[in-house]
Design a protein around this motif. Structure first.
Motif, PDB file in Angstrom:
ATOM      1  N   VAL A  99       0.298   9.448  -2.970  1.00 57.07           N
ATOM      2  CA  VAL A  99      -0.642   8.410  -2.545  1.00 57.07           C
ATOM      3  C   VAL A  99      -0.413   7.136  -3.353  1.00 57.07           C
ATOM      4  O   VAL A  99      -0.381   6.024  -2.803  1.00 57.07           O
ATOM      5  CB  VAL A  99      -2.095   8.899  -2.684  1.00 57.07           C
ATOM      6  CG1 VAL A  99      -3.079   7.742  -2.470  1.00 57.07           C
ATOM      7  CG2 VAL A  99      -2.380  10.007  -1.686  1.00 57.07           C
ATOM      8  N   ASN A 100      -0.233   7.278  -4.667  1.00 63.24           N
ATOM      9  CA  ASN A 100       0.051   6.106  -5.497  1.00 63.24           C
ATOM     10  C   ASN A 100       1.360   5.434  -5.088  1.00 63.24           C
ATOM     11  O   ASN A 100       1.458   4.199  -5.060  1.00 63.24           O
ATOM     12  CB  ASN A 100       0.127   6.514  -6.972  1.00 63.24           C
ATOM     13  CG  ASN A 100      -1.244   6.671  -7.609  1.00 63.24           C
ATOM     14  OD1 ASN A 100      -2.191   5.981  -7.238  1.00 63.24           O
ATOM     15  ND2 ASN A 100      -1.358   7.575  -8.564  1.00 63.24           N
ATOM     16  N   LEU A 101       2.364   6.237  -4.763  1.00 62.40           N
ATOM     17  CA  LEU A 101       3.643   5.694  -4.315  1.00 62.40           C
ATOM     18  C   LEU A 101       3.465   4.889  -3.027  1.00 62.40           C
ATOM     19  O   LEU A 101       4.009   3.782  -2.883  1.00 62.40           O
ATOM     20  CB  LEU A 101       4.643   6.835  -4.092  1.00 62.40           C
ATOM     21  CG  LEU A 101       6.001   6.444  -3.494  1.00 62.40           C
ATOM     22  CD1 LEU A 101       6.756   5.511  -4.435  1.00 62.40           C
ATOM     23  CD2 LEU A 101       6.820   7.696  -3.184  1.00 62.40           C
ATOM     24  N   SER A 102       2.694   5.420  -2.100  1.00 65.19           N
ATOM     25  CA  SER A 102       2.461   4.739  -0.819  1.00 65.19           C
ATOM     26  C   SER A 102       1.708   3.429  -1.021  1.00 65.19           C
ATOM     27  O   SER A 102       2.042   2.403  -0.414  1.00 65.19           O
ATOM     28  CB  SER A 102       1.680   5.656   0.123  1.00 65.19           C
ATOM     29  OG  SER A 102       2.333   6.889   0.310  1.00 65.19           O
ATOM     30  N   LEU A 103       0.697   3.439  -1.877  1.00 65.95           N
ATOM     31  CA  LEU A 103      -0.066   2.224  -2.140  1.00 65.95           C
ATOM     32  C   LEU A 103       0.786   1.170  -2.841  1.00 65.95           C
ATOM     33  O   LEU A 103       0.674  -0.031  -2.557  1.00 65.95           O
ATOM     34  CB  LEU A 103      -1.297   2.557  -2.994  1.00 65.95           C
ATOM     35  CG  LEU A 103      -2.372   3.410  -2.308  1.00 65.95           C
ATOM     36  CD1 LEU A 103      -3.432   3.834  -3.314  1.00 65.95           C
ATOM     37  CD2 LEU A 103      -3.003   2.659  -1.154  1.00 65.95           C
ATOM     38  N   THR A 104       1.656   1.605  -3.743  1.00 63.68           N
ATOM     39  CA  THR A 104       2.553   0.672  -4.426  1.00 63.68           C
ATOM     40  C   THR A 104       3.528   0.023  -3.443  1.00 63.68           C
ATOM     41  O   THR A 104       3.788  -1.183  -3.504  1.00 63.68           O
ATOM     42  CB  THR A 104       3.332   1.405  -5.527  1.00 63.68           C
ATOM     43  OG1 THR A 104       2.416   1.991  -6.459  1.00 63.68           O
ATOM     44  CG2 THR A 104       4.250   0.443  -6.278  1.00 63.68           C
ATOM     45  N   GLN A 105       4.049   0.823  -2.520  1.00 65.22           N
ATOM     46  CA  GLN A 105       5.018   0.312  -1.557  1.00 65.22           C
ATOM     47  C   GLN A 105       4.399  -0.677  -0.576  1.00 65.22           C
ATOM     48  O   GLN A 105       5.081  -1.575  -0.069  1.00 65.22           O
ATOM     49  CB  GLN A 105       5.653   1.477  -0.793  1.00 65.22           C
ATOM     50  CG  GLN A 105       6.555   2.348  -1.666  1.00 65.22           C
ATOM     51  CD  GLN A 105       7.023   3.597  -0.949  1.00 65.22           C
ATOM     52  OE1 GLN A 105       6.435   4.023   0.060  1.00 65.22           O
ATOM     53  NE2 GLN A 105       8.093   4.205  -1.452  1.00 65.22           N
ATOM     54  N   THR A 106       3.120  -0.538  -0.283  1.00 65.54           N
ATOM     55  CA  THR A 106       2.450  -1.435   0.673  1.00 65.54           C
ATOM     56  C   THR A 106       1.685  -2.563  -0.018  1.00 65.54           C
ATOM     57  O   THR A 106       1.074  -3.394   0.658  1.00 65.54           O
ATOM     58  CB  THR A 106       1.473  -0.650   1.558  1.00 65.54           C
ATOM     59  OG1 THR A 106       0.507   0.028   0.732  1.00 65.54           O
ATOM     60  CG2 THR A 106       2.212   0.375   2.410  1.00 65.54           C
ATOM     61  N   LEU A 107       1.722  -2.592  -1.356  1.00 65.57           N
ATOM     62  CA  LEU A 107       0.904  -3.566  -2.083  1.00 65.57           C
ATOM     63  C   LEU A 107       1.297  -4.997  -1.758  1.00 65.57           C
ATOM     64  O   LEU A 107       0.432  -5.849  -1.525  1.00 65.57           O
ATOM     65  CB  LEU A 107       1.016  -3.312  -3.589  1.00 65.57           C
ATOM     66  CG  LEU A 107       0.216  -4.268  -4.477  1.00 65.57           C
ATOM     67  CD1 LEU A 107      -1.281  -4.136  -4.181  1.00 65.57           C
ATOM     68  CD2 LEU A 107       0.488  -3.968  -5.946  1.00 65.57           C
ATOM     69  N   SER A 108       2.593  -5.305  -1.772  1.00 64.16           N
ATOM     70  CA  SER A 108       3.023  -6.679  -1.524  1.00 64.16           C
ATOM     71  C   SER A 108       2.608  -7.153  -0.143  1.00 64.16           C
ATOM     72  O   SER A 108       2.144  -8.286   0.034  1.00 64.16           O
ATOM     73  CB  SER A 108       4.534  -6.795  -1.685  1.00 64.16           C
ATOM     74  OG  SER A 108       5.200  -5.935  -0.774  1.00 64.16           O
ATOM     75  N   ARG A 109       2.742  -6.274   0.848  1.00 65.66           N
ATOM     76  CA  ARG A 109       2.326  -6.628   2.215  1.00 65.66           C
ATOM     77  C   ARG A 109       0.820  -6.878   2.264  1.00 65.66           C
ATOM     78  O   ARG A 109       0.349  -7.832   2.891  1.00 65.66           O
ATOM     79  CB  ARG A 109       2.738  -5.510   3.165  1.00 65.66           C
ATOM     80  CG  ARG A 109       2.351  -5.743   4.621  1.00 65.66           C
ATOM     81  CD  ARG A 109       1.079  -5.017   4.967  1.00 65.66           C
ATOM     82  NE  ARG A 109       0.639  -5.311   6.315  1.00 65.66           N
ATOM     83  CZ  ARG A 109      -0.614  -5.160   6.742  1.00 65.66           C
ATOM     84  NH1 ARG A 109      -1.554  -4.762   5.906  1.00 65.66           N
ATOM     85  NH2 ARG A 109      -0.942  -5.448   7.985  1.00 65.66           N
ATOM     86  N   THR A 110       0.050  -6.038   1.582  1.00 68.09           N
ATOM     87  CA  THR A 110      -1.408  -6.177   1.577  1.00 68.09           C
ATOM     88  C   THR A 110      -1.833  -7.490   0.930  1.00 68.09           C
ATOM     89  O   THR A 110      -2.693  -8.212   1.449  1.00 68.09           O
ATOM     90  CB  THR A 110      -2.047  -4.995   0.829  1.00 68.09           C
ATOM     91  OG1 THR A 110      -1.705  -3.773   1.490  1.00 68.09           O
ATOM     92  CG2 THR A 110      -3.556  -5.136   0.782  1.00 68.09           C
TER      93      THR A 110
END
Length: 316
Positions: free
Chosen positions: A222-233
Motif C-alpha cells: 500500500v505504501n509503495l502504491s501511494l508513493t508511486q501515485t504521489l506525484s500525480r496526486t
C-alpha cells in the motif's frame, strides 16, 4: 538492485484516523446544533440586488427595511462595498424591488435596482430533498461500480472516503455559516467525482502491485502504491486548487461559494484518498488472495485416462 524508496504513509494511519474522526465529530455536532445556513434556493423568499455609486452602509440598509416591517432581512455586500444583496422572507410580489428601492432612495439617491428574484418555499423544500437524494444515489452507484471493477473491500474504502469528504464539507459550511445554495450542492457533487477519481487511481495501482510484486507485506504494498501515485496526486490537486483560488478571488460573488466548497473538497478529497480509503483496506486486511484472478478448474494431472486403465480395449 536496491529497492526504490517507499514513503511510510501508513505508518501514521492511526494519527490520520484520529484526525478524521475529530473532523467528523466537529462536523456532525455542528450540523446537528447549528445546521446549515440555507440560501434562498432552499428556504424560499425574495432576493434583491441594489447598487450604489459610493460605498454603502449595510447596517443602515438593514435598519431601514426592518423598520419598514420586512421580515428576516439579511443584508450583505455582494462583491464590493457598493453592491448590496438583500434577502428577506416575503411573499411573491413583482413590485417588491421597486418598493425597496423607493425606501432606500429616501435616504440616498445614488442607488439603483439591479435584480429582483423570488423563490417559493415549496420549490426550495423540493430542491433540498432532491439534492439529498441525489447525493445518496451517487454514493450507492459508486459503491456498486467499485465493487464490480475492483473488489468489495475497495468499494467500502472508496464510499467511506466519499462520505467522509461530504460530511466534512457540509460541516465546514455549518461551522462558518456560509450560505448553502444550489451552487454549493453542485460543488459537493463535483467533490464526489473528484475524490472518486483520485481514489480509483490509487486503488488501481494497489491492485496492480498486489498482483505483480513478489512480496506479501500488505503495508509495504500500500505504501509503495501511494508513493508511486504521489506525484500525480500533487500535480492534479495543485493545478485544480490554483483554478479554484482564481475563481474565488476574481469570479465574483455568484460563484464564490462554489469555489469555496470545491477548494475544501479538493483538499479533503486528496487527504482521504491517501489516508482514509487505504487505511480501511488495511483495516479489512486486504491480501493478495483477494485480488488474484480465480484459477480455472484443471483436471488432475495424476489421473490416469480410462483408455490407459484398460489396455484390453485397444487390442484389435
Amino acid at each position: 538492485m536496491s529497492e526504490p524508496k517507499v514513503l511510510n504513509f501508513m505508518g501514521r494511519r492511526h494519527w490520520a484516523a484520529a484526525f478524521s474522526i475529530t473532523l467528523l465529530l466537529i462536523s456532525v455536532v455542528s450540523l446537528v446544533v447549528r445546521g446549515l445556513n440555507y440560501g434562498l434556493d432552499f428556504t424560499g423568499g425574495a432576493q434583491i440586488e441594489v447598487g450604489y455609486e459610493q460605498p454603502a452602509d449595510v447596517e443602515q440598509v438593514r435598519t431601514i427595511l426592518t423598520d419598514a416591517g420586512y421580515r428576516d432581512v439579511v443584508v450583505q455586500y455582494f462583491g464590493n462595498n457598493t453592491d448590496v444583496l438583500i434577502r428577506m422572507q416575503e411573499d411573491n410580489n413583482p413590485n417588491l424591488g421597486t418598493d425597496v428601492l423607493a425606501l432606500l432612495s429616501q435616504e440616498r439617491n445614488d442607488v439603483e435596482l439591479r435584480r429582483n428574484e423570488y423563490v417559493g418555499p415549496q420549490v426550495g423544500e423540493e430542491l433540498r430533498e432532491k439534492g439529498g437524494i441525489g447525493m445518496l444515489v451517487a454514493l450507492g452507484l459508486v459503491m456498486v461500480y467499485i465493487a464490480l471493477r475492483f473488489q468489495f473491500k475497495f468499494a467500502v474504502g472508496a464510499v467511506a472516503a466519499l462520505i467522509h469528504d461530504v460530511i466534512i464539507v457540509l460541516g465546514f459550511f455549518s461551522v462558518t455559516q456560509f450560505a448553502f445554495d444550489l451552487t454549493v450542492l453542485a460543488a459537493i457533487l463535483a467533490v464526489i467525482g473528484y475524490s472518486l477519481n483520485d481514489t480509483i487511481v490509487v486503488a488501481d495501482r494497489i491492485r496492480e502491485n498486489f498482483r505483480t510484486v513478489r512480496r506479501d507485506d500488505s503495508l509495504y504494498l500500500v505504501n509503495l502504491s501511494l508513493t508511486q501515485t504521489l506525484s500525480r496526486t500533487i500535480i492534479t490537486s495543485l493545478t485544480t486548487l490554483l483554478v479554484l483560488i482564481a475563481l474565488g478571488l476574481f469570479g465574483g460573488e455568484l460563484i464564490r461559494a462554489f469555489s469555496e466548497a470545491l477548494t475544501v473538497g479538493v483538499v479533503i478529497g486528496t487527504y482521504s484518498s491517501i489516508y482514509v480509503a487505504s487505511n480501511i483496506l488495511l483495516t479489512m486486511q486486504l491480501s493478495k488472495e483477494d485480488l488474484m484472478p480465480p484459477e480455472k478448474e484443471k483436471a488432475d494431472q495424476d489421473e490416469v485416462p480410462s483408455w490407459l486403465a484398460d489396455p484390453e480395449d485397444d487390442k484389435p
